[in-house]
Design an enzyme around this catalytic site. Structure first.
Site: not given
Lengths: 232, 375
Positions: B135, B268, B303
């Protein structure tokens, strides 16, 4: 851009090996001997048995490389990065996970397999076992240019802030019916020559050319052979 | 060392097909997280995700193709010598799903072929590198592109990042008990997990010299970047945030600024218990009791995996320019550790540097610091 190759480690069809313990450079076939924990680590390692084959092969090659470079043992985390190239990545793990998903309509999808459906996971396994806190990433491997990962690694080493070294190599565990090169190989490239282990030699990036001890290298196999040549 | 700027940015997310729409809707506190209809979710712990509207692939093709073309349509006339970096976690994983379901021949949706398709869509030479760092993939790709330009290896780099909301990934996060059953709550005390999203994003990086000489637009300067591994666990973040702290310090050093000069953070902020706690711990280590305003956009668009960082950097260029951070949707009861610097409200910025960071499986962390400039 300059680095010093201090270690070579691999896993191929014959098993695990590293430069200073081998008689000859590794050969590559379409099969790889997936190592057991005992073939890689002397001490118990409960996680190793849970790893997918791709991660076992990649982790074992890194472990062998660090052993060859005298960097296997550590007390404090080290600024060492990992750049690994792959053609198929963790495809076999993806397929194994997909089978658990499809067989159950999703109800019994395996969390353990899913955790290894990213090709960079074995880099994390290596990082935590050997205290490697540098950048760690996977790049796609082109069959036409297997030196790209070494260029990338040398640039990473040169452009980073105080990185001690970079492990660079490839890892591929293709499905059984494919005939491509299987296995993993990593070289340890350190920023300086004055490490505990005498380096195999000096690796320079001159434009796009990779030059080892003054000779341009056409591919990784030639580089590894040249490293072996320095020991004879 | 050459200065590096982001000249152009294009996004396709569940909140719209361009950056200005995304920015407007983020500022309005909108969210796109909704029940997923792309695949059956009865067996999973959640049915929520943020899918891009009307994303349809031709038979036998991946949804990555129309996504790519919707992004590429926003960025024409790229420099002919532009280098290409692609970032993704699972690429065309929907093709593998389909082929396995149909028991079709298991030809891999290969990354090299995808790279070539990306190059073709942007009318670039068929060469480049695909980066996978979970990620943090696109954050690290932006750092790599900036390093290439700063060190004179290129004067133009296109970073393209994309990932899909696929059943493959959705089922996996469900199996890991990481999905929120309702819209997620980044940095909220009641957060229980994440929602998946999908996105495509392209960022054109240029040397500042080139941007000036060619009269190219400039969105922000890429002042610093860093990447580091926790060396702690493969799927769980280090509780002390050691890898994130290291990546941020590298970025601060490259930018030659102190932590006190950072006026805002795009975190994040996945909405999982451990990620958000780790980030706040890391920020406390870096900023002490002077934590700047921070936000996260995953409560709005989910996400987006390997594309997350790229989208967030694109949003950050707007935040710096307008000196305001969009709300963190879902953060109604902020974690006390955030010291009141995060919430479901627009926050004002007062400064020139904004820090963006992402973390991922494999223990990897990536950071990019953007600088506001006026040419």
């Amino acid at each position: 851009m300059t680095g010093w190759i201090t270690g070579i480690g691999w896993v191929n069809g014959d098993g695990c090996g590293h430069g200073r313990a081998a008689q000859a450079a590794p050969c590559w076939t379409a099969t790889v001997s997936v190592p057991t924990r005992r073939q890689v680590f002397a001490k118990a390692d409960l996680r190793f048995g849970r790893l997918d084959d791709f991660s076992r092969v990649g982790l074992a090659a890194i472990a062998c490389c660090l052993r060859d470079a005298g960097l296997e043992q550590w007390q404090h985390k080290r600024a060492i990065g990992i750049v690994a190239a792959t053609r198929k990545g963790c495809l076999t793990t993806d397929l194994a996970y997909l089978d658990t998903l499809l067989a159950s309509g999703g109800a019994l999808a395996s969390p353990n397999l899913f955790a290894y459906t990213l090709p960079n996971c074995f880099l994390g396994e290596a990082a935590l076992r050997f205290g490697l806190v540098g950048n760690s990433l996977i790049i796609n491997q082109s069959p036409r240019n297997d030196l790209e990962v070494l260029r990338y690694a040398l640039q990473e080493l040169s452009w980073s802030c105080g990185q001690q070294g970079v492990l660079a190599g490839f890892c591929d565990v293709p499905p059984p019916d494919e005939k491509e090169r299987a296995g993993a190989l990593f070289v340890m490239i350190e920023a300086t020559a004055d490490t505990g282990t005498a380096p195999y030699g000096r690796l320079d990036l001159q434009g796009d050319r990779l030059v080892f001890n003054g000779r341009a290298m056409p591919d990784v196999d030639a580089l590894v052979a040249a490293c072996f040549g320095t020991m004879s | 060392m050459k200065q590096v700027v982001i000249s152009r940015a294009a996004t396709v997310t569940a909140l719209g097909d361009d950056l200005s729409t995304l920015w407007r809707r983020l500022l309005a506190g909108e969210g796109a997280i909704a029940p997923v209809t792309r695949f059956a979710t009865e067996c999973y712990t959640s049915n929520h995700g943020a899918a891009i509207a009307s994303l349809q692939a031709a038979a036998g093709d991946s949804l990555m193709t129309p996504l790519l073309h919707r992004v590429a349509a926003q960025l024409s006339d790229l420099p002919a010598d532009c280098r290409l970096l692609v970032a993704t976690t699972k690429g065309e994983i929907d093709l593998l799903e389909t082929r396995r379901r149909q028991k079709a021949a298991l030809t891999e949706p290969d990354s090299e072929g995808f790279l070539a398709r990306v190059a073709e869509a942007f009318a670039l030479p068929p060469a480049g590198v695909t980066i996978n760092a979970a990620c943090a993939s696109s954050t690290i790709a932006v750092g790599r592109g900036a390093a290439m330009i700063a060190n004179g290896q290129a004067s133009a780099v296109l970073v393209y990042a994309a990932d899909l909301l696929s059943e493959f990934v959705f089922s996996g996060f469900s199996a890991l008990q990481a999905l929120a059953a309702a819209p997620c709550r980044p940095f909220d005390q009641r957060r229980i997990g994440l929602n998946l999203g999908e996105a495509g994003v392209a960022l054109l990086l240029l040397s500042e010299d080139r941007a000036q000489s060619e009269g190219a637009p400039v969105l922000a300067r890429v002042a610093g970047w860093g990447a580091a591994n926790d060396a702690h666990h493969v799927t769980a973040p280090a509780r002390d945030g050691c890898g994130l702290v290291l990546a941020c310090r590298q970025a601060l050093d490259r930018a030659r600024i102190s932590a006190g000069q950072v006026c805002g953070i795009n975190a994040h902020g996945t909405g999982t218990v451990y990620n958000d706690a780790m980030e706040l711990t890391a920020f406390a280590t870096l900023f002490g009791d002077r934590l700047p305003p921070l936000h996260g956009i995953k409560g709005s668009i989910g996400h987006c995996l390997g594309a997350a960082g790229g989208v967030e950097i694109a949003v950050a260029t707007q935040a710096l320019a307008e000196q305001r951070l969009p709300p963190t949707v879902g953060c109604d009861q902020p974690e006390p550790a955030a010291g009141g610097q995060v919430g479901a409200r627009v926050q004002t910025l007062a400064g020139d540097y904004l820090l963006c960071c992402n973390s991922g499986f494999g223990g990897i962390n990536g950071t990019v610091i953007l600088q506001r400039i006026t040419i």
